[in-house]
Design a protein around this motif. Structure first.
Motif, PDB file in Angstrom:
ATOM      1  N   GLY A   1       1.005  -1.118  -0.066  1.00 33.07           N
ATOM      2  CA  GLY A   1       0.011  -0.052  -0.037  1.00 33.07           C
ATOM      3  C   GLY A   1       0.713   1.205  -0.005  1.00 33.07           C
ATOM      4  O   GLY A   1       0.520   2.261  -0.655  1.00 33.07           O
ATOM      5  N   ALA A   2       2.040   1.157   0.561  1.00 32.02           N
ATOM      6  CA  ALA A   2       2.939   2.342   0.651  1.00 32.02           C
ATOM      7  C   ALA A   2       3.465   2.814  -0.746  1.00 32.02           C
ATOM      8  O   ALA A   2       3.588   3.914  -0.973  1.00 32.02           O
ATOM      9  CB  ALA A   2       4.271   1.911   1.184  1.00 32.02           C
ATOM     10  N   ILE A   3       3.150   2.110  -1.892  1.00 32.79           N
ATOM     11  CA  ILE A   3       3.390   2.438  -3.260  1.00 32.79           C
ATOM     12  C   ILE A   3       2.187   2.531  -3.755  1.00 32.79           C
ATOM     13  O   ILE A   3       2.128   2.277  -5.111  1.00 32.79           O
ATOM     14  CB  ILE A   3       4.696   1.616  -3.948  1.00 32.79           C
ATOM     15  CG1 ILE A   3       4.214   0.231  -4.064  1.00 32.79           C
ATOM     16  CG2 ILE A   3       5.918   2.006  -3.427  1.00 32.79           C
ATOM     17  CD1 ILE A   3       4.934  -0.474  -5.122  1.00 32.79           C
ATOM     18  N   GLY A   4       0.786   2.502  -3.186  1.00 33.10           N
ATOM     19  CA  GLY A   4      -0.286   2.766  -3.770  1.00 33.10           C
ATOM     20  C   GLY A   4      -0.742   1.553  -4.690  1.00 33.10           C
ATOM     21  O   GLY A   4      -1.537   1.651  -5.561  1.00 33.10           O
ATOM     22  N   SER A   5      -0.695   0.422  -3.800  1.00 35.01           N
ATOM     23  CA  SER A   5      -0.941  -0.801  -4.558  1.00 35.01           C
ATOM     24  C   SER A   5      -2.466  -1.209  -4.444  1.00 35.01           C
ATOM     25  O   SER A   5      -3.028  -1.798  -5.254  1.00 35.01           O
ATOM     26  CB  SER A   5      -0.251  -2.123  -4.122  1.00 35.01           C
ATOM     27  OG  SER A   5      -0.569  -2.173  -2.630  1.00 35.01           O
TER      28      SER A   5
END
Lengths: 223, 355
Positions: free
Chosen positions: A171-175
């Protein structure tokens, strides 16, 4: 229902697509990392000192690569690997972009697990096969993978469960996915029901994978 | 040595070095060994003597540091990997811990070597059942190895080793994990294969019983070298080396008998007209009533303390410990008569008190 988890109901569609994003990330990276990890795990076993294709140079290179990749914390791997991600999928953000770090995050772990599973295959049986004139490919296919199958299934389950854990960090890279929903929506907006529901869904996924895996491992263990 | 068509295995000046703590240790040290077709050749030694390493050299599971390995006129070190694999198919091997595949049934294990041959499923099944019949396990075809006893597992391993129709069977301590009764039945099976199929067998063991039971020739190994070799009956009845003698006497209980008798305080006071003597009869000598004949002829009183008769490679070997009482000159003549008849004699000295 609406009273119990009002915020989840309010973002129902987004929540359901988050479930599918998590399944997509897990399955896709599991397949590719699975093939890669299995190959590297087998290579580690056959090239190690005393292995059927002993090769100290190859073994030591593979061993170091696996150790190196396993040493990088996943949250940092997501960032450092971004040039490669950009090269491979043309973007560094989003669900598909997360596949690259997921694969590199999990395959060394899987390779080690496979290596350990195959090392449990009786060395004497391998030696017997060699004495019967089996080729290395036959020994890998008919001895290692077959004799080690139930262990391979068990370590695959452990790996998939770890992988589900990693997808939540992506999620940290907008997954997207359940981890992203739980943190960037549920946690950030103090909508606790979202965080808790996401957690429960993840737990259910893990439970299903574990139960299926145990059943499958027992099924192949007829002996 | 010239190429002899009778020779199946020929090891020439084999050495195998292992590195341990940076030092080279010779597990096998310049050993040459020939095994003829149809022979049952035993290699005996204590663990660590290098016998297991030596037999692994025969199919290059262990590559020697020096020397050449020739099987059926084919030098194995000169072969490429594919040729070596083919050569290995003519060298069956069985192991102390059976090394069966636990995920395959008994029949599946026997079929394993056939998988790399161009055979139909039916042909494979037919052949494997035939082999299981040969070892007496056809009714266990669908069992898994974990359901079998040790002796049955070794029978499966033997059937599997025979699937490629090998010329030679190497047995690496194949009976060492089995109880005496099962050992005997496995040895009987090996003997049967030797007689019925003409299978050459090389076996290693640390038990003289095994050598005695089925081998024709024997080599004794110590510290990586063969210290004594020859026909089993000869080595057994006339061991030259201390270690060989040790193996022989242990296996016949003679060693413990001699220790027990010489330690007996009541025997430490033998008179001048008495001799404590150890007699070793070989072959026909044991059949004749030599002792009673001589005791009558020379008026001797023979008191037998220990006696044992053994079969070695089909020959009778007898061991007797006795006290002979009579006139000194008569005793001397009786002993020389025994020696003339081919009996080995040795005077024993009972230990003095306090010794």
């Amino acid at each position: 229902m609406a009273a119990l988890i009002p915020n989840v109901i309010a973002m129902k569609e987004q929540f359901i697509s988050a479930i599918f994003e998590t399944i997509y990330m897990t399955l896709f990276s599991a397949v590719i990392a699975g093939v890669l990890g299995l190959a590297v795990g087998i290579l580690l076993v056959v090239t190690q000192p005393g292995g059927i294709l002993e090769d100290r140079v190859s073994y030591s290179i593979l061993d170091k690569i696996v150790n190196l990749l396993r040493s990088i914390p996943f949250i940092i791997l997501l960032a450092v690997i971004s040039p490669l991600t950009n090269f491979l999928v043309g973007t560094t953000v989003g669900t598909t972009a997360s596949l690259v770090p997921l694969i590199f995050g999990i395959f060394p772990f899987y390779a080690r697990q496979i290596q350990n599973a195959l090392l449990d295959v009786d060395r004497g049986v391998v030696e017997a096969a060699e004495s019967m004139g089996s080729s290395p490919a036959e020994i890998i296919w008919r001895i290692y993978l077959r004799e080690g199958l139930s262990d391979i299934i068990r370590v695959s389950i452990v790996t998939i469960i770890s992988l589900i854990g990693l997808t939540t960090m992506a999620g940290a890279i907008g997954s997207g996915g359940l981890g992203d929903v739980a943190i960037s929506i549920g946690y950030a907006r103090f909508e606790n029901d979202i965080t808790i529901t996401a957690t429960i869904v993840i737990l259910i996924m893990v439970f299903i994978v574990q139960t299926f895996g145990d059943w499958l491992a027992r099924r192949v263990e007829r002996y | 040595m010239s190429e002899d068509s009778k020779q199946l295995i020929s090891l020439r000046n084999i050495s195998v070095d292992f590195k341990r703590d940076g030092k080279d240790i010779a597990a096998v040290d310049d050993v040459s060994l020939d095994v003829n077709k149809g022979d049952i050749y035993g290699i005996i030694g204590y663990s660590g003597a290098g016998k297991s390493t030596l037999v692994r050299v025969m199919n290059l599971l262990q590559r020697p540091s020096k020397g050449t390995v020739t099987i059926d006129n084919q030098e194995l070190q000169g072969l490429n990997p594919q040729e070596l694999r083919n050569a290995r198919k003519s060298i069956g091997m069985i192991f102390q811990h059976f090394n069966l595949m636990k995920t395959r049934t008994v029949q599946g294990n026997v079929e394993y070597p056939l998988l790399s041959q161009k055979l139909s499923k039916n042909e494979r099944e037919g052949k494997s059942l035939e082999l299981l019949k040969l070892v007496g396990l056809e009714e266990y075809a669908t069992s898994y190895p974990s359901q079998l006893s040790g002796g049955q597992k070794q029978r499966v391993a033997i059937a599997r080793a025979l699937a490629n129709n090998p010329k030679v069977l190497i047995s690496d301590e194949a009976t060492s994990a089995l109880d005496p009764k099962t050992t005997t039945s496995i040895l009987e099976l090996l003997k049967k294969l030797n007689v019925e199929l003409g299978l050459t067998i090389v076996l290693i063991t640390h038990e003289m019983q095994v050598i005695k039971g089925i081998c024709h020739n024997v080599a004794v190994m110590e510290e990586g070298q063969i210290i004594e070799r020859g026909k089993v009956a000869e080595v057994f009845t006339n061991p030259q080396e201390t270690l060989t003698n040790d193996f022989v006497e242990t296996s016949t209980n003679v060693k413990s008998a001699i220790e027990r008798i010489t330690a007996d305080p009541s025997l430490s006071t033998l008179g001048d007209n008495q001799r404590l003597i150890y007699l070793n009869f070989i072959g026909n000598a044991s059949k004749e009533g030599l002792i009673s004949e001589l005791s009558q002829k020379y008026q001797l009183n023979v008191n037998i303390l220990f006696a044992n008769i053994d079969q070695v490679d089909g020959e009778n070997v007898g061991y007797t410990i006795a006290i002979i009482t009579g006139e000194e000159a008569s005793i001397e003549r009786a002993i020389s008569d025994l020696q003339t008849a081919g009996v080995r004699t040795r005077l024993l000295q009972a230990k003095q008190k306090g010794e």
